[in-house]
Write an enzyme that holds these catalytic residues in place. Sequence first.
Site, PDB file in Angstrom:
ATOM      1  N   CYS A 199       0.829  -1.212   0.000  1.00  0.00           N
ATOM      2  CA  CYS A 199       0.000   0.000   0.000  1.00  0.00           C
ATOM      3  C   CYS A 199       0.860   1.258   0.000  1.00  0.00           C
ATOM      4  O   CYS A 199       0.474   2.279  -0.575  1.00  0.00           O
ATOM      5  CB  CYS A 199      -0.921  -0.005   1.217  1.00  0.00           C
ATOM      6  SG  CYS A 199      -2.226  -1.259   1.134  1.00  0.00           S
ATOM      7  N   CYS A 333      14.335   1.449  -4.272  1.00  0.00           N
ATOM      8  CA  CYS A 333      12.896   1.602  -4.125  1.00  0.00           C
ATOM      9  C   CYS A 333      12.630   1.644  -2.624  1.00  0.00           C
ATOM     10  O   CYS A 333      13.573   1.769  -1.836  1.00  0.00           O
ATOM     11  CB  CYS A 333      12.129   0.460  -4.803  1.00  0.00           C
ATOM     12  SG  CYS A 333      12.461  -1.169  -4.089  1.00  0.00           S
TER      13      CYS A 333
END
Length: 367
Positions: A199, A333
């Site tokens: 999420c 990331c």
Amino acid sequence: MSSLRDPLVEIGPELSAEELQRYSRHLLLPEVGVPGQRRLKNARVLVIGAGGLGSPVISYLAAAGVGSLAVIDDDVVDVSNLQRQVLHGVASVGAAKVDSAAGAVRDLNPLVSFEAIEDRLTSSNALELFSRFDLVIDGSDNFATRYLVSDACEILRKPLVWGSILRFDGQVSLFWAGHGPSYRDVFPEPPPADAVPSCSEAGVFGMLCGVIGSAMAGEAIKLITGVGSLLLGRLQVYDALESSWRTVRVSPDPERQPVTSLIDYQEFCGIQPPASVAIDASSLAPGFQWIDVRSPSETALGTMPRAILLPKAQIDAGEYSSLPRDVDLLLFCRTGMRSAAAVLALRAAGFERVWSVAGGVDPEDWA
């Protein structure tokens, strides 16, 4: 499943005058009544996670009068949580989520016994912990924890109410080995670690947490009291954009070997990237080039200074001709999983001086 099935929990102690008043709207329901409310009072429920799904689950179970409610979570409240994790408020930012949850439950229903477990669920503590409860509710947000919770429940023959959310989609079901399918029957293998974003990477429609979490709480209350039909053997999928539900029938896999012991779930889900691709930035010589492989929606919120923006999807499509080959490339990331997979793709394409940041980079580090 018939509504005449046995309730999960035995009838507990008599209700006090305060409880009769507080739970009066439940008592008016013939299907619940005083016996059902006494079962709720006698129930022991463990919730995994006090985040997006845990928030409505904890709130509604506490309001419903579940006698003993416990939550395990090792995270702290971040301001980005407040968009959907309605159990927490501004005053709780920086506090342990379980402590914030404990305060919210005290304000909502001081008659409930609440246990805040500030710890990470692991293979070494799951079985002992789960054995103390009638029911486990999984509101976790990662595959390693979902498989761990499912396997521990299967070994102990505990019912498991499960839900998941991502972007605009949610799922909810009841798994119960020996009575119906388990999580592994429906999802026998985890997806590649870099295939499904979290999420925090992909976003989530805040109100979706309330829809799925409320459905999970309702399933738990029905199971405890013996009311209605359960989602055992059914997986419900909700599309918030279309405001639609669909039901998928699921069943135990007769070919699957039963779970008899817990394993290393980080390894099982491929969460640890190969050591050959992960490196700490301090290990590289000055002059290396940062490469941000996150999606455009993520990098729009900010990125590392001097970083080249090259989403992993473009690397997978072979669109990396602009990358220099005469300097060290350090890909990153949020978690280190997508960047590790991107490193492997670039090395297969002939790049030699390319690595991934071990453990990922938190966007707050450059905010």
